[in-house]
Motif scaffolding. Structure first.
Motif, PDB file in Angstrom:
ATOM      1  N   LEU A   1     -10.822  -5.977 -11.282  1.00 49.12           N
ATOM      2  CA  LEU A   1      -9.556  -7.647 -11.765  1.00 49.12           C
ATOM      3  C   LEU A   1      -8.560  -8.096  -9.934  1.00 49.12           C
ATOM      4  N   LEU A   2      -8.819  -6.358  -9.387  1.00 45.66           N
ATOM      5  CA  LEU A   2      -8.011  -7.516  -7.789  1.00 45.66           C
ATOM      6  C   LEU A   2      -9.388  -8.487  -7.317  1.00 45.66           C
ATOM      7  N   GLN A   3     -10.398  -8.585  -6.989  1.00 48.21           N
ATOM      8  CA  GLN A   3     -11.866  -9.087  -6.644  1.00 48.21           C
ATOM      9  C   GLN A   3     -12.262 -10.504  -7.330  1.00 48.21           C
ATOM     10  N   GLN A   4     -10.742 -10.357  -8.698  1.00 44.57           N
ATOM     11  CA  GLN A   4     -11.281 -12.133  -8.738  1.00 44.57           C
ATOM     12  C   GLN A   4     -10.869 -13.257  -7.675  1.00 44.57           C
ATOM     13  N   PRO A   5     -11.523 -14.289  -8.017  1.00 43.78           N
ATOM     14  CA  PRO A   5     -10.904 -15.288  -6.906  1.00 43.78           C
ATOM     15  C   PRO A   5     -10.041 -15.585  -7.231  1.00 43.78           C
ATOM     16  N   GLY A   6      -9.024 -15.783  -5.937  1.00 46.03           N
ATOM     17  CA  GLY A   6      -7.709 -16.639  -5.648  1.00 46.03           C
ATOM     18  C   GLY A   6      -6.449 -14.890  -5.949  1.00 46.03           C
ATOM     19  N   LEU A   7      -7.274 -14.125  -5.865  1.00 45.88           N
ATOM     20  CA  LEU A   7      -6.189 -13.067  -5.958  1.00 45.88           C
ATOM     21  C   LEU A   7      -6.610 -11.620  -4.999  1.00 45.88           C
ATOM     22  N   ASP A   8      -7.897 -12.346  -5.182  1.00 48.20           N
ATOM     23  CA  ASP A   8      -8.286 -11.225  -3.497  1.00 48.20           C
ATOM     24  C   ASP A   8      -8.244 -11.497  -2.192  1.00 48.20           C
ATOM     25  N   GLU A   9      -7.734 -12.664  -1.623  1.00 44.04           N
ATOM     26  CA  GLU A   9      -7.381 -12.517  -0.509  1.00 44.04           C
ATOM     27  C   GLU A   9      -6.057 -11.796  -0.332  1.00 44.04           C
ATOM     28  N   ALA A  10      -5.046 -12.341  -1.270  1.00 41.99           N
ATOM     29  CA  ALA A  10      -3.446 -11.589  -1.004  1.00 41.99           C
ATOM     30  C   ALA A  10      -4.191 -10.118  -1.410  1.00 41.99           C
ATOM     31  N   TRP A  11      -4.813  -9.952  -2.446  1.00 44.95           N
ATOM     32  CA  TRP A  11      -5.036  -8.024  -2.168  1.00 44.95           C
ATOM     33  C   TRP A  11      -5.268  -7.676  -1.170  1.00 44.95           C
ATOM     34  N   LYS A  12      -7.064  -8.543  -0.154  1.00 48.29           N
ATOM     35  CA  LYS A  12      -6.775  -7.861   1.050  1.00 48.29           C
ATOM     36  C   LYS A  12      -5.517  -8.062   1.982  1.00 48.29           C
ATOM     37  N   ALA A  13      -4.701  -9.130   2.063  1.00 48.66           N
ATOM     38  CA  ALA A  13      -3.470  -9.206   3.074  1.00 48.66           C
ATOM     39  C   ALA A  13      -2.591  -7.697   2.790  1.00 48.66           C
ATOM     40  N   LYS A  14      -2.535  -7.565   1.384  1.00 44.18           N
ATOM     41  CA  LYS A  14      -2.050  -6.555   1.123  1.00 44.18           C
ATOM     42  C   LYS A  14      -1.791  -5.089   1.755  1.00 44.18           C
ATOM     43  N   ILE A  15      -3.292  -4.682   1.589  1.00 42.09           N
ATOM     44  CA  ILE A  15      -3.803  -3.221   1.598  1.00 42.09           C
ATOM     45  C   ILE A  15      -3.961  -3.639   3.105  1.00 42.09           C
ATOM     46  N   LEU A  16      -4.377  -4.774   4.270  1.00 42.88           N
ATOM     47  CA  LEU A  16      -4.187  -4.847   5.929  1.00 42.88           C
ATOM     48  C   LEU A  16      -2.340  -4.408   6.020  1.00 42.88           C
ATOM     49  N   SER A  17      -1.154  -4.940   5.257  1.00 40.65           N
ATOM     50  CA  SER A  17      -0.273  -4.951   5.943  1.00 40.65           C
ATOM     51  C   SER A  17       0.403  -3.321   5.592  1.00 40.65           C
ATOM     52  N   MET A  18      -0.552  -2.008   5.003  1.00 40.10           N
ATOM     53  CA  MET A  18      -0.150  -0.929   5.158  1.00 40.10           C
ATOM     54  C   MET A  18      -1.532  -0.372   5.615  1.00 40.10           C
ATOM     55  N   PRO A  19      -0.496   0.518   6.643  1.00 40.37           N
ATOM     56  CA  PRO A  19      -2.137   0.794   7.962  1.00 40.37           C
ATOM     57  C   PRO A  19      -2.629   2.334   7.396  1.00 40.37           C
ATOM     58  N   SER A  20      -1.556   2.530   6.411  1.00 40.13           N
ATOM     59  CA  SER A  20      -1.630   4.038   6.816  1.00 40.13           C
ATOM     60  C   SER A  20      -2.542   4.619   5.827  1.00 40.13           C
ATOM     61  N   PHE A  21      -2.695   3.629   4.958  1.00 38.23           N
ATOM     62  CA  PHE A  21      -4.186   4.142   3.729  1.00 38.23           C
ATOM     63  C   PHE A  21      -4.602   2.797   3.691  1.00 38.23           C
ATOM     64  N   GLY A  22      -5.651   2.917   2.913  1.00 35.91           N
ATOM     65  CA  GLY A  22      -6.949   2.182   2.429  1.00 35.91           C
ATOM     66  C   GLY A  22      -7.013   2.152   0.911  1.00 35.91           C
ATOM     67  N   LEU A  23      -7.943   1.468   0.421  1.00 33.50           N
ATOM     68  CA  LEU A  23      -8.231   1.286  -1.452  1.00 33.50           C
ATOM     69  C   LEU A  23      -8.724   2.097  -2.166  1.00 33.50           C
ATOM     70  N   SER A  24      -9.451   3.260  -0.814  1.00 38.78           N
ATOM     71  CA  SER A  24     -10.515   4.603  -1.251  1.00 38.78           C
ATOM     72  C   SER A  24      -9.093   5.921  -1.314  1.00 38.78           C
ATOM     73  N   ASP A  25      -7.711   5.421  -1.307  1.00 38.31           N
ATOM     74  CA  ASP A  25      -6.754   6.142  -1.265  1.00 38.31           C
ATOM     75  C   ASP A  25      -5.741   5.986  -2.442  1.00 38.31           C
ATOM     76  N   MET A  26      -6.389   5.069  -3.180  1.00 39.36           N
ATOM     77  CA  MET A  26      -5.397   4.672  -3.589  1.00 39.36           C
ATOM     78  C   MET A  26      -5.912   4.573  -5.350  1.00 39.36           C
ATOM     79  N   ALA A  27      -5.268   5.122  -6.813  1.00 40.09           N
ATOM     80  CA  ALA A  27      -5.832   4.880  -7.882  1.00 40.09           C
ATOM     81  C   ALA A  27      -4.587   4.911  -9.267  1.00 40.09           C
ATOM     82  N   TRP A  28      -4.874   4.394  -9.939  1.00 39.58           N
ATOM     83  CA  TRP A  28      -4.287   3.765 -11.153  1.00 39.58           C
ATOM     84  C   TRP A  28      -4.404   4.698 -12.380  1.00 39.58           C
ATOM     85  N   THR A  29      -3.385   4.838 -13.099  1.00 37.53           N
ATOM     86  CA  THR A  29      -3.638   5.747 -14.311  1.00 37.53           C
ATOM     87  C   THR A  29      -3.720   4.943 -15.782  1.00 37.53           C
TER      88      THR A  29
END
Length: 219
Positions: free
Chosen positions: A151-179
């Protein structure tokens, strides 16, 4: 997708999923219908009912201002609710009322819980997931994190999500999980999607706040 539910086959699952594209809301359009000159009670059809009339239907229980206003995903549940709590009789009559209270949810995107993929058409998502079932996948393989990532890859949201990840340099997408618990509230919001850049950033923030970070020591 409800992991706790048993599905007889893929068609059974499809029917269940389609039900989740709409919701039934008690007294969605109020307690009367018609005009100021001629109105009727939505429960029993009484003509020009006085306020006192609605006491027999226990309308305060589901008044629009009531935070406990009843809603459900299945028409049969609304039918039971009408009969049990609002003094409405006759299955066909209850079904007609429930149908009038059906609200189709506004969604822009869907995803798969077996693989990270985004869909902008619901029927395409159904076809895609069916292939996974045919290949031997089961509900036990359905993953909340995969749903969110799609869902985070949908048009209109993907760029905002990429920017959010880049602003958190200590970890990446592979470190994240949702319950599964986080998915309950997050998934509908992501499926509705953003309306503009501001709401896209807000959704990205919401997704980030709902995630859990997996720290893999020694790897």
């Amino acid at each position: 997708m409800e992991k706790g539910r048993s599905y007889k086959n893929c068609d059974d699952w499809k029917r269940e999923e389609k039900q989740h594209e709409a919701t039934y809301i008690c007294m969605l359009k109020g307690v009367q219908e018609g005009s100021a000159e001629l109105s009727t009670c939505v429960f029993c059809g009484a003509t020009n009912p006085q306020d006192s009339h609605f006491g027999i239907h226990n309308v305060q229980m589901c008044a629009l201002s009531n935070a406990k206003q009843f809603s459900c995903k299945r028409r049969r549940d609304m039918v039971q609710h009408l009969s049990k709590y609002h003094n409405v009789h006759g299955v066909s009559h209850c079904e007609a009322i429930a149908t009038n209270w059906k609200k189709t949810l506004s969604k822009k995107a869907w995803s798969c819980g077996f693989c990270v993929k985004t869909f902008i058409a619901f029927h395409e998502r159904l076809k895609h997931v069916q292939v996974h079932f045919e290949q031997g996948k089961t509900l036990a393989d359905w993953d909340a994190t995969t749903v969110v990532q799609g869902l985070l890859q949908q048009p209109g949201l993907d760029e905002a999500w990429k920017a959010k990840i880049l602003s958190m340099p200590s970890f990446g997408l592979s470190d994240m999980a949702w319950t599964e618990a986080a998915l309950k509230d997050l998934q509908p919001r992501l499926e509705e999607g953003p309306s503009d850049d501001i709401s896209a950033r807000a959704l990205a923030d919401t997704a980030y706040e709902a995630c859990e970070v997996k720290w893999w020591f020694g790897q």
